[in-house]
Write a protein that holds these residues in place. Structure first.
Motif, mmCIF file in Angstrom:
data_model
loop_
_atom_site.group_PDB
_atom_site.id
_atom_site.type_symbol
_atom_site.label_atom_id
_atom_site.label_comp_id
_atom_site.label_asym_id
_atom_site.label_seq_id
_atom_site.Cartn_x
_atom_site.Cartn_y
_atom_site.Cartn_z
ATOM 1 N N ALA A 33 0.800 -1.157 0.047
ATOM 2 C CA ALA A 33 0.045 0.084 0.014
ATOM 3 C C ALA A 33 0.862 1.283 0.079
ATOM 4 C CB ALA A 33 -1.101 0.187 1.090
ATOM 5 N N SER A 37 1.008 4.102 -2.947
ATOM 6 C CA SER A 37 0.876 5.326 -2.475
ATOM 7 C C SER A 37 1.902 6.559 -3.015
ATOM 8 C CB SER A 37 0.646 5.611 -1.057
ATOM 9 O OG SER A 37 -0.351 4.950 -0.791
ATOM 10 N N MET A 38 3.107 5.977 -3.026
ATOM 11 C CA MET A 38 4.229 6.308 -3.586
ATOM 12 C C MET A 38 4.118 6.856 -5.240
ATOM 13 S SD MET A 38 6.493 7.608 -1.475
ATOM 14 C CE MET A 38 5.272 8.115 -0.212
ATOM 15 N N PHE A 41 1.698 9.458 -5.939
ATOM 16 C CA PHE A 41 2.145 10.576 -5.686
ATOM 17 C C PHE A 41 2.983 10.989 -6.718
ATOM 18 C CE2 PHE A 41 5.991 13.042 -4.340
ATOM 19 C CZ PHE A 41 5.555 14.430 -4.525
ATOM 20 N N MET A 44 2.302 12.792 -10.565
ATOM 21 C CA MET A 44 1.786 14.066 -10.698
ATOM 22 C C MET A 44 3.103 15.000 -11.115
ATOM 23 S SD MET A 44 -1.523 14.749 -8.229
ATOM 24 C CE MET A 44 -0.392 14.295 -6.461
ATOM 25 N N LYS B 289 -1.444 22.491 -5.774
ATOM 26 C CA LYS B 289 -2.223 21.457 -5.978
ATOM 27 C C LYS B 289 -1.725 19.946 -5.834
ATOM 28 C CE LYS B 289 -4.782 24.058 -9.445
ATOM 29 N NZ LYS B 289 -4.940 24.482 -11.020
ATOM 30 N N VAL B 290 -0.649 19.954 -6.272
ATOM 31 C CA VAL B 290 0.156 18.409 -6.149
ATOM 32 C C VAL B 290 0.580 18.395 -4.598
ATOM 33 C CG1 VAL B 290 2.268 17.279 -6.522
ATOM 34 C CG2 VAL B 290 1.179 18.555 -8.259
ATOM 35 N N THR B 293 -2.929 17.318 -2.753
ATOM 36 C CA THR B 293 -3.672 16.677 -3.180
ATOM 37 C C THR B 293 -3.103 15.390 -2.333
ATOM 38 O OG1 THR B 293 -3.999 17.486 -5.248
ATOM 39 C CG2 THR B 293 -4.212 14.978 -4.944
ATOM 40 N N SER B 294 -1.938 15.308 -2.074
ATOM 41 C CA SER B 294 -1.438 14.145 -1.791
ATOM 42 C C SER B 294 -0.651 14.225 -0.238
ATOM 43 C CB SER B 294 -0.375 13.664 -2.866
ATOM 44 O OG SER B 294 0.658 14.445 -2.731
ATOM 45 N N PHE B 296 2.340 14.763 -0.119
ATOM 46 C CA PHE B 296 3.420 14.359 -0.747
ATOM 47 C C PHE B 296 3.186 12.784 -0.580
ATOM 48 C CE2 PHE B 296 6.720 17.778 -0.715
ATOM 49 C CZ PHE B 296 7.427 17.347 -2.022
ATOM 50 N N MET B 297 2.449 11.995 0.140
ATOM 51 C CA MET B 297 2.456 10.796 0.437
ATOM 52 C C MET B 297 1.350 10.036 0.030
ATOM 53 S SD MET B 297 5.580 10.510 2.602
ATOM 54 C CE MET B 297 5.242 10.176 4.359
ATOM 55 N N TYR B 298 0.214 10.487 -0.060
ATOM 56 C CA TYR B 298 -1.117 9.654 -0.293
ATOM 57 C C TYR B 298 -1.358 8.741 0.918
ATOM 58 C CZ TYR B 298 -2.541 11.046 -4.918
ATOM 59 O OH TYR B 298 -3.224 11.715 -5.790
ATOM 60 N N MET B 299 -1.178 9.404 2.257
ATOM 61 C CA MET B 299 -1.140 8.343 3.352
ATOM 62 C C MET B 299 -2.385 8.442 3.760
ATOM 63 S SD MET B 299 1.546 7.246 4.552
ATOM 64 C CE MET B 299 3.316 7.556 4.572
ATOM 65 N N VAL B 301 -4.846 7.644 1.502
ATOM 66 C CA VAL B 301 -5.302 6.569 0.594
ATOM 67 C C VAL B 301 -4.719 5.222 1.080
ATOM 68 C CG1 VAL B 301 -4.970 5.430 -1.728
ATOM 69 C CG2 VAL B 301 -5.233 7.820 -1.410
ATOM 70 N N MET B 302 -3.501 5.448 1.785
ATOM 71 C CA MET B 302 -2.986 4.139 2.209
ATOM 72 C C MET B 302 -3.601 3.529 3.329
ATOM 73 S SD MET B 302 0.935 3.585 3.745
ATOM 74 C CE MET B 302 1.395 2.459 5.086
ATOM 75 N N VAL B 361 -9.540 8.310 -6.179
ATOM 76 C CA VAL B 361 -8.231 8.814 -6.252
ATOM 77 C C VAL B 361 -7.588 9.000 -7.593
ATOM 78 C CG1 VAL B 361 -5.878 7.604 -5.901
ATOM 79 C CG2 VAL B 361 -7.821 6.950 -4.236
ATOM 80 N N GLU B 366 -4.060 15.283 -9.983
ATOM 81 C CA GLU B 366 -4.098 16.757 -10.605
ATOM 82 C C GLU B 366 -4.575 16.832 -11.933
ATOM 83 O OE1 GLU B 366 -0.414 18.834 -11.083
ATOM 84 O OE2 GLU B 366 -1.401 20.841 -11.412
#
Lengths: 202, 573
Positions: A33, A37-38, A41, A44, B289-290, B293-294, B296-299, B301-302, B361, B366
């Motif tokens: 997971a 997720s990386m 990221f 983009m 935006k970047v 949105t995340s 940096f990590m989309y944590m 979502v994780m 997701v 973006e």
């Protein structure tokens, strides 16, 4: 007895210290997971360097009245005809193109050349509107007081419609505009759809 | 203080005021669901272009009514009930300030009535988002402020219950995972409702011509409320997944550390998730935006991916520990599919993850947002998350709340048993066809996609007509499922057979009680764990591991297909 039971449900209170070693299986999934997720990221920023479609644009604030005046000037400068009562405007390749949204119309009809880059400015003189280019499905938000200048390069010829896709009042569904893309080699403004329409409507 | 009763099914001590506050909030939620549901029928039958029922003004008015009642009133009233349940009931605790609880409830009801009045009388045809400078009657904004202040008070009350429970030592060890999850929902709610106050107070003053308001700033701060409130839903929904798993199959928590850390990630990484509504807005640059949105990590979502593993794994393990050990998926065939609590849990989990999560997701990326913003793909996404996910989970828990808290049997139990199936299948068809229609560029929030009377008339491909027709059918099935739910719950609460205070329903056959109450999963013994097989990296939960890998494959495929579709467009930047 409860102390010996290894697993509890989510409605039973666990021991005070619940920070315990994670089973291998669960750890595998945590890392999968995290890795995914990386990737999510990284895509983009990567697309800003490698991809051709980004919503960056040249962004400014603008007074609605000033924007309206700029659009009027733009129409006067490059108008080549009318289409269904709307001015058809054929700006030269590489120029700044001004599109105005208001309740409930897109102004003017644009005639662009395939393969040339333009800076397409979007702004509204009243409420929020939505720029949706059909059938390509390219969508941008149009906010009053803000000038969104997008560098666009039409890559195919044909007629495209601009649908408003942000609710803007009871006439929202009437708000349809048009962009005509002509072949770059044949020269802009002198022939193609704009010329025909000019004859037909006047 | 003697106002406690002992629950005959669970042995928990329940404070009378907790019972009463849960009931009041749940009833208010159901009324809002009914109002929003009536609006849903009208909106659906208008969007279904072949039917096209309402006139334009009425369509947008009903769309406003639908959005406010479903996304604000139904869901937040229900969440208030969940907060009281997860604190006072699960911790055997008293409600320390019942009067405050009732004042908060009254504030929320008054706020709701103010908003309803402005909407139904045509004074607030501004849709759910009420983007400035579209203007509604000042009481619309004031009503939302009243509602938010009331909800914020309940959140404070929830924190107070936790403090009192701890001080009075009403439980041993740490709070249960479900309470912990509700706590994260409450913390996110506090942040969200503060955003609500930050945006609606100036907007109220603006509506009285007392100050100016920038439309872009409004969009940013409003979504601090609008999207963060969906994160309250997610945290509450996941808590209910754990709760339903425990009640229906004795689902266990594999590792408290993983599940609790995932809840903490929600607080840290979705605190102000307004950014992905502004990805194609002119006010912000690419780095903003970047980053937003995340983070940096989309944590966040994780975190959802972790719960998407731990919840089914807990179900699998709970069943395996009780003897369902055959093969990879023997636990699934042994599961109680006739229990509306269990089927709701599974549908909520699967549709939220596979349809809602993956699309969300992807659209919230973006650049991909360019081919999704304000098309039908967006409501397609959030009907899969907030309706098929959150509302479905709320429906599932209702079948336990009616006997355990309202002390009534479920009326028309055979209808209750199939209700989750009807609702889930309808919503699945509805949200998937909506998403599909949106990928052709069909706009959301649009009265007439044949553009009658417009100067130019784009024509959608015949495929779109077909997909929109399927959407209409799916929507109608879902509405039937929703009506079944309202019929069962309202009838049960007001006319259902009362249960005696000591009636646990244990072993009962043919009564309106779910199997989790009549035949609850047996208590685990230390010897059960020895029966588990450990299959290498698949561990004790091989079935779940296979399922989540299928999920991951679907996610990766959908995500990169969208990048590919984007790359075919004109160059724009």
């Amino acid at each position: 007895m409860t102390a010996e039971v290894k697993y509890r449900s989510g409605i039973e209170a666990p021991e005070r210290i619940w920070w315990k070693k994670v089973h291998k299986t669960e750890r595998v999934w945590v890392w999968i997971a995290f890795g995914w997720s990386m990737v999510l990221f990284a895509m983009m920023p990567l697309w800003h360097f490698r991809g051709g479609q980004n919503p960056s644009g040249i962004r400014h604030t603008v007074e609605p009245a000033a924007y309206q005046a700029r659009v009027a000037e733009f129409i006067q400068q490059y108008q080549v005809g009318t289409d269904n009562g709307f001015p058809v405007v054929a700006p030269p390749p590489g120029s700044d193109v001004y599109l105005q949204s208001s309740m409930w119309a897109w102004l003017p009809v644009l005639q662009l050349q395939a393969g040339s880059e333009y800076v397409l400015h979007l702004s509204s003189i009243d409420v929020n509107h939505g720029f949706s280019l059909y059938p390509l499905n390219i969508n941008f938000q149009v906010v009053p007081g803000y000038d969104y200048g997008l560098r666009v390069t039409p890559s195919e010829t044909g007629e495209f419609h601009i649908i408003c896709n942000e609710f803007c009042g009871v006439g929202h569904h009437l708000m349809v505009g048009k962009i005509i893309v002509v072949d770059g080699a044949s020269g802009a403004g002198t022939e193609g759809a704009g010329g025909e329409d000019a004859g037909g409507d006047q | 203080m003697s106002a406690f009763r002992t629950c005959p099914s669970t042995g928990l001590k329940v404070h009378g005021q907790a019972d009463a506050l849960i009931k009041a909030n749940a009833v208010a939620a159901t009324v809002a669901l009914l109002v929003g549901g009536v609006a849903a029928i009208l909106v659906l039958l208008t969007r279904w272009q072949a039917v096209h029922l309402l006139e334009a003004t009425m369509f947008y008015r009903m769309l406003t009514v639908h959005g406010m009642n479903m996304l604000i009133f139904f869901i937040i009233f229900f969440e208030m009930a969940v907060l009281y349940f997860a604190s006072a009931v699960l911790l055997n605790a008293r409600v320390p300030a019942p009067k405050t609880g009732w004042v908060a409830f009254a504030l929320m009801v008054v706020g709701t009535l103010m908003v309803e009045w402005t909407m139904w009388t045509g004074r607030a045809d501004v849709l759910f988002t009420s983007y400035v400078p579209l203007r509604a009657h000042p009481l619309f904004y004031l009503g939302v402020i009243f509602f938010a202040v009331g909800a914020l008070t309940v959140v404070g009350h929830f924190f107070a219950i936790l403090v009192v429970a701890k001080r009075e030592m009403t439980y041993d060890g740490s709070v249960p995972l479900v309470t912990y999850g509700a706590l994260t929902a409450a913390i996110i709610a506090a942040v969200t409702l503060l955003h609500g106050a930050i945006i609606y107070i100036p907007t109220f003053l603006w509506s009285l011509d007392m100050m100016g308001l920038d439309p872009q700033v409004y969009r940013m701060v409003w979504w601090g409320l609008g999207h963060s409130s969906q994160q309250i839903n997610v945290a509450a929904m996941v808590s209910i997944w754990y709760l339903l798993a425990a009640l229906t199959v004795g689902g266990v928590v594999l590792n408290e550390k993983v599940s609790r850390s995932a809840f903490v990630l929600y607080i840290l990484f979705i605190s102000m998730a307004s950014a992905h509504h502004l990805l194609v807005d002119p006010g912000m640059g690419p780095s903003w935006k970047v980053w937003n949105t995340s983070y940096f990590m989309y944590m966040a979502v994780m975190a959802s991916m972790l719960h998407g593993f731990t919840v089914p794994a807990g179900i699998e393990l709970g069943l395996r520990l009780r003897g369902a050990t055959q093969g990879l998926f023997g636990w699934l065939t042994r599961a109680p599919w006739g229990d509306p609590g269990f089927s709701s849990l599974v549908f909520s989990l699967v549709v939220f993850g596979f349809v809602g999560g993956i699309t969300g997701v992807t659209f919230g990326t973006e650049q991909i947002n360019i081919i999704a913003h304000n098309t039908l793909r967006i409501p397609g996404h959030f009907h899969a998350t907030v309706v098929s996910g959150t509302a479905m989970a709320f429906m599932g828990i209702t079948y336990y709340v009616i006997p355990l808290i309202f002390r009534r049997e479920i009326a028309f139990y055979p209808i209750a048993k199939i209700q989750p199936y009807v609702f889930a299948i309808g919503m699945l068809i509805f949200s998937m066809s909506m998403t599909f229609a949106g990928s052709f560029g069909v706009p959301r929030r649009h009265w007439d996609t044949t553009f009658t009377g417009a100067p130019f008339r784009p024509e959608f491909s015949p495929a779109v007509d077909l997909v929109v027709g399927v959407m209409g059918v799916g929507g109608l099935i879902a509405i039937v499922g929703g009506a079944m739910y309202i019929l069962v719950t309202v009838w049960s609460v007001f006319f259902g057979k009362r249960m005696a205070p000591d009636d646990s329903g244990l072993g009962a056959v043919g009564r309106g009680l779910p199997p989790g109450i009549t035949h609850p999963p047996r208590a685990l013994e230390p010897a059960d764990a020895e029966r588990l097989e450990d299959r290498g990296w698949l561990g004790p939960v091989p079935g779940t591991m296979i399922l989540v890998l299928i999920f991951l494959a679907a996610f990766i495929t959908y995500y990169f297909v969208n990048w590919k579709l984007l790359s075919f467009l004109w160059r724009v930047g």
